[in-house]
Design a protein around this motif. Structure first.
Motif, PDB file in Angstrom:
ATOM      1  N   ARG A   1      -2.004 -10.995  10.733  1.00 59.10           N
ATOM      2  CA  ARG A   1      -2.128 -10.057   9.486  1.00 59.10           C
ATOM      3  C   ARG A   1      -3.674 -10.510   9.098  1.00 59.10           C
ATOM      4  NH1 ARG A   1       2.162  -6.888   8.136  1.00 59.10           N
ATOM      5  NH2 ARG A   1       4.253  -8.033   8.738  1.00 59.10           N
ATOM      6  N   LEU A   2      -4.435  -9.478   8.535  1.00 57.82           N
ATOM      7  CA  LEU A   2      -5.803  -9.729   8.035  1.00 57.82           C
ATOM      8  C   LEU A   2      -5.975  -9.098   6.749  1.00 57.82           C
ATOM      9  CD1 LEU A   2      -8.713 -11.075   8.365  1.00 57.82           C
ATOM     10  CD2 LEU A   2      -8.939  -8.871   9.728  1.00 57.82           C
ATOM     11  N   THR A   3      -6.409  -9.882   5.742  1.00 54.44           N
ATOM     12  CA  THR A   3      -6.489  -9.258   4.643  1.00 54.44           C
ATOM     13  C   THR A   3      -8.039  -9.703   4.058  1.00 54.44           C
ATOM     14  OG1 THR A   3      -4.392  -9.633   3.704  1.00 54.44           O
ATOM     15  CG2 THR A   3      -5.815  -9.385   2.031  1.00 54.44           C
ATOM     16  N   LEU A   4      -8.585  -8.678   3.595  1.00 52.65           N
ATOM     17  CA  LEU A   4     -10.038  -8.766   3.368  1.00 52.65           C
ATOM     18  C   LEU A   4     -10.098  -8.425   1.832  1.00 52.65           C
ATOM     19  CD1 LEU A   4     -11.920  -6.782   6.053  1.00 52.65           C
ATOM     20  CD2 LEU A   4     -11.429  -9.209   5.972  1.00 52.65           C
ATOM     21  N   SER A   5     -10.908  -9.485   0.947  1.00 51.58           N
ATOM     22  CA  SER A   5     -11.179  -9.296  -0.307  1.00 51.58           C
ATOM     23  C   SER A   5     -12.308  -9.015  -0.825  1.00 51.58           C
ATOM     24  CB  SER A   5     -10.786 -10.314  -1.178  1.00 51.58           C
ATOM     25  OG  SER A   5      -9.349 -11.084  -0.964  1.00 51.58           O
ATOM     26  N   GLY A   6     -13.000  -7.966  -1.657  1.00 51.54           N
ATOM     27  CA  GLY A   6     -14.229  -7.537  -1.700  1.00 51.54           C
ATOM     28  C   GLY A   6     -14.441  -6.385  -2.659  1.00 51.54           C
ATOM     29  N   ARG A   7     -15.529  -5.876  -2.401  1.00 52.45           N
ATOM     30  CA  ARG A   7     -15.929  -4.710  -3.536  1.00 52.45           C
ATOM     31  C   ARG A   7     -16.180  -3.310  -2.852  1.00 52.45           C
ATOM     32  NH1 ARG A   7     -15.831  -5.709  -9.158  1.00 52.45           N
ATOM     33  NH2 ARG A   7     -15.855  -8.090  -9.156  1.00 52.45           N
ATOM     34  N   LEU A   8     -15.468  -2.437  -3.409  1.00 52.11           N
ATOM     35  CA  LEU A   8     -15.755  -1.072  -2.748  1.00 52.11           C
ATOM     36  C   LEU A   8     -16.565  -0.178  -3.597  1.00 52.11           C
ATOM     37  CD1 LEU A   8     -14.026   0.938  -0.703  1.00 52.11           C
ATOM     38  CD2 LEU A   8     -12.884   1.668  -2.641  1.00 52.11           C
TER      39      LEU A   8
END
Length: 230
Positions: free
Chosen positions: A95-102
């Motif tokens: 599993r891969l989770t990316l945190s950031g800005r949209l």
């Protein structure tokens, strides 16, 4: 006993994470304001900096949140699930989770800029920064992995058994079937299925596969008697 391969036996976490990005056809996008979740299927692409470019999913709640977001964008995270292309038990490989800005980027287009990443497999979570993820190349076998694993699974059961017998820590005691569950330029992961569970074993190549055309040669190299010492 088999001679030790010449290369590091496994891609790095950043390379595996970048490969998940390259292979995924869907993701779950969640905004941190109100925990609003959207499942996006066939709506995204990944650019050279590992940013996600998404077709606007036309979700009214998301549109409202983006309109009220600051200039830096809307805080969100994107989740990807890496699933084995062969039908085995426990098909989730990572599993891969990316945190950031949209942010919006023109008509009907959104851009998600990751700041951090969390990659997990085998119940272990490792943190990655965006720079490491962007610098890592996707595996050269990614696009053809489902086809290659399917071919091994249905057409070369005898080869899989030979590899498992050589590389499995306890041989094939109690094993009912050997299945291929992951393939990359550095090696192959085999699943040893038993009546009451399974074990996965990593079979590293002696030399890296440069592309899909190399896989058969790399597997034959593993079975070459010149590399096996009794």
């Amino acid at each position: 006993m088999v001679a030790a391969p010449d290369t590091h036996p496994e891609p790095t976490d950043a390379e595996r994470a970048r490969t998940v990005l390259a292979a995924a056809d869907s993701l779950s996008l969640t905004t941190t304001v109100g925990d609003h979740r959207i499942d996006c299927v066939a709506l995204h692409a990944v650019d050279a900096a590992s940013r996600l470019v998404l077709l606007d999913p036309a979700d009214p709640h998301l549109t409202e949140q983006l309109a009220g977001a600051p200039g830096s964008g809307l805080a969100a995270y994107a989740e990807f699930t890496d699933v084995a292309p062969v039908a085995v038990r426990d098909r989730v490989r990572a599993r891969l989770t990316l945190s950031g800005r949209l942010t919006t980027a023109g008509p009907d287009t959104l851009v998600f800029r990751p700041a951090r990443a969390a990659f997990s497999d085998d119940d272990t979570v490792r943190s990655l920064d965006a720079a490491a993820l962007a610098a890592a190349p996707p595996d050269p076998l990614t696009a053809r992995e489902p086809e290659l694993l399917g071919h091994l699974d249905t057409g070369h059961a005898d080869v899989l058994v030979q590899l498992a017998d050589l590389y499995g820590p306890d041989g094939l005691t109690g094993v009912e079937r050997v299945r291929p569950v992951r393939l990359d330029r550095k090696g192959l992961v085999l699943r040893l299925e038993r009546a009451a569970g399974h074990d996965d074993v990593r079979v590293p190549f002696f030399t890296e596969a440069r592309g899909p055309h190399d896989v058969g040669h790399r597997i034959q190299e593993l079975l070459d008697p010149a590399h096996i010492h009794h």
